[in-house]
Design a protein around this motif. Structure first.
Motif, PDB file in Angstrom:
ATOM      1  N   TYR A 286     -27.670 -54.765 -54.902  1.00  0.00           N
ATOM      2  CA  TYR A 286     -28.987 -55.260 -54.514  1.00  0.00           C
ATOM      3  C   TYR A 286     -29.953 -54.081 -54.513  1.00  0.00           C
ATOM      4  CZ  TYR A 286     -32.721 -57.423 -51.809  1.00  0.00           C
ATOM      5  OH  TYR A 286     -33.932 -57.907 -51.395  1.00  0.00           O
ATOM      6  N   SER A 287     -31.065 -54.235 -55.193  1.00  0.00           N
ATOM      7  CA  SER A 287     -32.005 -53.125 -55.352  1.00  0.00           C
ATOM      8  C   SER A 287     -33.431 -53.592 -55.103  1.00  0.00           C
ATOM      9  CB  SER A 287     -31.903 -52.528 -56.761  1.00  0.00           C
ATOM     10  OG  SER A 287     -30.588 -52.101 -57.041  1.00  0.00           O
ATOM     11  N   ILE A 288     -34.271 -52.648 -54.751  1.00  0.00           N
ATOM     12  CA  ILE A 288     -35.696 -52.899 -54.540  1.00  0.00           C
ATOM     13  C   ILE A 288     -36.473 -51.799 -55.245  1.00  0.00           C
ATOM     14  CG2 ILE A 288     -37.556 -53.130 -52.854  1.00  0.00           C
ATOM     15  CD1 ILE A 288     -35.472 -53.922 -50.785  1.00  0.00           C
ATOM     16  N   LYS A 289     -37.448 -52.203 -56.042  1.00  0.00           N
ATOM     17  CA  LYS A 289     -38.374 -51.250 -56.643  1.00  0.00           C
ATOM     18  C   LYS A 289     -39.773 -51.835 -56.535  1.00  0.00           C
ATOM     19  CE  LYS A 289     -39.438 -48.510 -60.742  1.00  0.00           C
ATOM     20  NZ  LYS A 289     -39.088 -48.170 -62.140  1.00  0.00           N
ATOM     21  N   ARG A 290     -40.573 -51.219 -55.705  1.00  0.00           N
ATOM     22  CA  ARG A 290     -41.907 -51.722 -55.392  1.00  0.00           C
ATOM     23  C   ARG A 290     -41.797 -53.163 -54.882  1.00  0.00           C
ATOM     24  NH1 ARG A 290     -42.631 -49.077 -60.437  1.00  0.00           N
ATOM     25  NH2 ARG A 290     -43.498 -46.979 -60.162  1.00  0.00           N
ATOM     26  N   GLN A 291     -42.363 -54.131 -55.606  1.00  0.00           N
ATOM     27  CA  GLN A 291     -42.336 -55.515 -55.150  1.00  0.00           C
ATOM     28  C   GLN A 291     -41.179 -56.319 -55.747  1.00  0.00           C
ATOM     29  OE1 GLN A 291     -44.538 -56.260 -52.768  1.00  0.00           O
ATOM     30  NE2 GLN A 291     -45.248 -54.144 -53.015  1.00  0.00           N
ATOM     31  N   THR A 292     -40.349 -55.680 -56.556  1.00  0.00           N
ATOM     32  CA  THR A 292     -39.271 -56.388 -57.244  1.00  0.00           C
ATOM     33  C   THR A 292     -37.954 -56.198 -56.501  1.00  0.00           C
ATOM     34  OG1 THR A 292     -40.378 -56.001 -59.363  1.00  0.00           O
ATOM     35  CG2 THR A 292     -38.067 -56.669 -59.440  1.00  0.00           C
ATOM     36  N   ARG A 293     -37.278 -57.311 -56.251  1.00  0.00           N
ATOM     37  CA  ARG A 293     -35.963 -57.291 -55.607  1.00  0.00           C
ATOM     38  C   ARG A 293     -34.985 -58.027 -56.511  1.00  0.00           C
ATOM     39  NH1 ARG A 293     -36.702 -56.777 -49.706  1.00  0.00           N
ATOM     40  NH2 ARG A 293     -38.921 -56.366 -49.341  1.00  0.00           N
ATOM     41  N   TRP A 294     -33.798 -57.477 -56.702  1.00  0.00           N
ATOM     42  CA  TRP A 294     -32.840 -58.117 -57.602  1.00  0.00           C
ATOM     43  C   TRP A 294     -31.424 -57.628 -57.315  1.00  0.00           C
ATOM     44  CZ3 TRP A 294     -35.362 -53.684 -58.632  1.00  0.00           C
ATOM     45  CH2 TRP A 294     -34.663 -52.646 -59.249  1.00  0.00           C
ATOM     46  N   THR A 295     -30.461 -58.386 -57.812  1.00  0.00           N
ATOM     47  CA  THR A 295     -29.061 -57.976 -57.782  1.00  0.00           C
ATOM     48  C   THR A 295     -28.641 -57.674 -59.206  1.00  0.00           C
ATOM     49  OG1 THR A 295     -28.540 -59.310 -55.829  1.00  0.00           O
ATOM     50  CG2 THR A 295     -26.701 -58.682 -57.248  1.00  0.00           C
ATOM     51  N   GLY A 296     -28.215 -56.458 -59.441  1.00  0.00           N
ATOM     52  CA  GLY A 296     -27.842 -56.074 -60.800  1.00  0.00           C
ATOM     53  C   GLY A 296     -27.807 -54.573 -60.958  1.00  0.00           C
ATOM     54  N   PHE A 297     -28.568 -54.079 -61.927  1.00  0.00           N
ATOM     55  CA  PHE A 297     -28.491 -52.682 -62.317  1.00  0.00           C
ATOM     56  C   PHE A 297     -29.890 -52.146 -62.601  1.00  0.00           C
ATOM     57  CE2 PHE A 297     -24.857 -55.141 -63.601  1.00  0.00           C
ATOM     58  CZ  PHE A 297     -23.781 -54.404 -63.149  1.00  0.00           C
ATOM     59  N   LYS A 298     -29.954 -50.879 -62.934  1.00  0.00           N
ATOM     60  CA  LYS A 298     -31.188 -50.267 -63.408  1.00  0.00           C
ATOM     61  C   LYS A 298     -30.931 -49.664 -64.783  1.00  0.00           C
ATOM     62  CE  LYS A 298     -33.415 -48.995 -59.024  1.00  0.00           C
ATOM     63  NZ  LYS A 298     -33.910 -47.854 -58.204  1.00  0.00           N
ATOM     64  N   VAL A 299     -31.855 -49.903 -65.692  1.00  0.00           N
ATOM     65  CA  VAL A 299     -31.770 -49.253 -66.994  1.00  0.00           C
ATOM     66  C   VAL A 299     -32.784 -48.118 -67.004  1.00  0.00           C
ATOM     67  CG1 VAL A 299     -33.378 -50.909 -68.056  1.00  0.00           C
ATOM     68  CG2 VAL A 299     -31.866 -49.541 -69.496  1.00  0.00           C
ATOM     69  N   HIS A 300     -32.319 -46.933 -67.339  1.00  0.00           N
ATOM     70  CA  HIS A 300     -33.148 -45.732 -67.344  1.00  0.00           C
ATOM     71  C   HIS A 300     -33.394 -45.305 -68.790  1.00  0.00           C
ATOM     72  CE1 HIS A 300     -32.697 -44.943 -62.974  1.00  0.00           C
ATOM     73  NE2 HIS A 300     -31.632 -45.685 -63.169  1.00  0.00           N
ATOM     74  N   VAL A 301     -34.648 -45.178 -69.119  1.00  0.00           N
ATOM     75  CA  VAL A 301     -35.042 -44.812 -70.481  1.00  0.00           C
ATOM     76  C   VAL A 301     -35.752 -43.466 -70.433  1.00  0.00           C
ATOM     77  CG1 VAL A 301     -36.365 -45.483 -72.514  1.00  0.00           C
ATOM     78  CG2 VAL A 301     -35.289 -47.243 -71.094  1.00  0.00           C
ATOM     79  N   SER A 302     -35.239 -42.522 -71.208  1.00  0.00           N
ATOM     80  CA  SER A 302     -35.863 -41.201 -71.304  1.00  0.00           C
ATOM     81  C   SER A 302     -36.551 -41.079 -72.654  1.00  0.00           C
ATOM     82  CB  SER A 302     -34.821 -40.087 -71.160  1.00  0.00           C
ATOM     83  OG  SER A 302     -34.174 -40.156 -69.903  1.00  0.00           O
ATOM     84  N   GLU A 303     -37.683 -40.394 -72.666  1.00  0.00           N
ATOM     85  CA  GLU A 303     -38.389 -40.170 -73.925  1.00  0.00           C
ATOM     86  C   GLU A 303     -38.935 -38.757 -73.962  1.00  0.00           C
ATOM     87  OE1 GLU A 303     -41.823 -42.578 -74.507  1.00  0.00           O
ATOM     88  OE2 GLU A 303     -42.914 -41.742 -72.807  1.00  0.00           O
ATOM     89  N   SER A 304     -39.059 -38.247 -75.172  1.00  0.00           N
ATOM     90  CA  SER A 304     -39.687 -36.940 -75.341  1.00  0.00           C
ATOM     91  C   SER A 304     -41.182 -37.090 -75.088  1.00  0.00           C
ATOM     92  CB  SER A 304     -39.436 -36.408 -76.752  1.00  0.00           C
ATOM     93  OG  SER A 304     -39.998 -37.289 -77.713  1.00  0.00           O
TER      94      SER A 304
END
Length: 334
Positions: A286-304
């Motif tokens: 279970y995660s919270i990011k700002r106003q978003t709450r969900w059960t799952g994962f986070k995808v992290h994207v890196s860019e140059s």
């Protein structure tokens, strides 16, 4: 399926003529083929296929289709239709105009093959190598990372549902593994309590009754774990996936005291990054990011993000919240 590697042929002459006539200004698929070539070749995927079996479709083309599909945000069916009907896609894939393509299910099967073979990042790595060779990526350059949410393929459960469904899942697994033994230890009332999926609308509404159900599920789980310790093949049965989840959930959610067993108070629970939210996907959190709450994962994207160079995605990582808090996200060294 077996792989019979085929050389990457030039674009058929008629396909070139028609494509250039229809698109004097090349489309994105045509530009990719013109500037970057095919990127892949069949031998790159040889390890993913058997030596014998039905001949597989050319994997370099399927990889190219997968990239174009993502570029245009298409479903599998839409991507398969594009291979059949779009001239610029036939140009990029080096196909004759009369080529009839393939069934949409092939794309899903191909992605599964990539995941099973643990080569998900192969396409990105190959593209980055090409970009480095063309000086589009600078060694030691600046990078930045952001994340967004990925929903787990599970229902979001409240605490009562989690404990009840975890017991039910373990019982179902044990019934398949050793049904005869399970019948000797299961309490008769468990059949009514766990015969159906545990959902909130079936549970009591009054707080006193809900607390009683929570206590009962806690006791049932401990009783089942105690019985499992007497199983003739104890080590083997405790290693069953859903039984192992039962043990983890009870360690997180319940406490054994001198007066018996009880659910932990809310302030005794582990942090959300460590808590199992569903027995069917123990890695989902279970995660919270700002106003978003969900059960799952986070995808992290890196860019140059170097000045005077294109900003290119250099890394994509899907992690649980717990992995994120432990610092598992790392920039790719370029």
């Amino acid at each position: 399926m077996s792989l019979h590697p085929e050389p990457v042929n030039d674009i058929p002459e008629l396909t070139q003529q028609v494509a250039h006539a229809c698109f004097p200004k090349p489309t994105a698929p045509m530009l990719i083929r013109n500037e970057l070539g095919t990127l892949f070749a069949d031998p790159d995927f040889a390890a993913l296929y058997a030596v014998r079996g039905q001949p597989a479709l050319s994997p370099w083309r399927l990889m190219f289709v997968t990239a174009l599909q993502f570029l245009e945000n298409l479903t599998d069916r839409q991507a398969a239709n594009a291979v059949r009907s779009r001239i610029d896609w036939k140009y990029a894939l080096g196909l004759e105009l009369t080529d009839t393509g393939f069934d949409a299910s092939v794309l899903s099967e191909f992605r599964t093959r990539l995941v099973t073979g643990e080569v998900e990042e192969f396409a990105l790595n190959r593209l980055l190598e090409l970009c480095q060779a063309r000086n589009l990526l600078r060694a030691g350059g600046k990078q930045r990372t952001d994340s967004t949410h990925v929903l787990g393929a599970v229902r979001q459960l409240n605490r009562l549902e989690l404990l009840g469904e975890t017991v039910r899942a373990a019982l179902n697994e044990l019934a398949e593994y050793d049904g005869a033994w399970l019948r000797t230890i299961v309490a008769p009332e468990w059949l009514d309590r766990y015969a159906h999926r545990v959902e909130d609308y079936r549970l009591p509404r009054a707080e006193v009754q809900r607390n009683a159900y929570l206590q009962q599920a806690t006791e049932d789980g401990y009783a089942l774990l105690a019985a499992l310790n007497t199983h003739p093949r104890r080590a083997e049965v405790l290693a069953l996936p859903l039984v192992a989840v039962l043990q983890q959930v009870w360690d997180q959610q319940c406490r054994h005291t001198r007066k018996g067993v009880r659910p932990k108070r809310l302030d005794e629970l582990p942090p959300g990054a460590a808590r199992i939210e569903s027995p069917y996907d123990p890695a989902a959190r279970y995660s919270i990011k700002r106003q978003t709450r969900w059960t799952g994962f986070k995808v992290h994207v890196s860019e140059s993000c170097d000045d005077e160079r294109p900003h290119l995605v250099t890394s994509v990582a899907t992690l649980s919240t717990g992995q994120v808090e432990l610092g598992a996200v790392q920039h790719r060294k370029i």
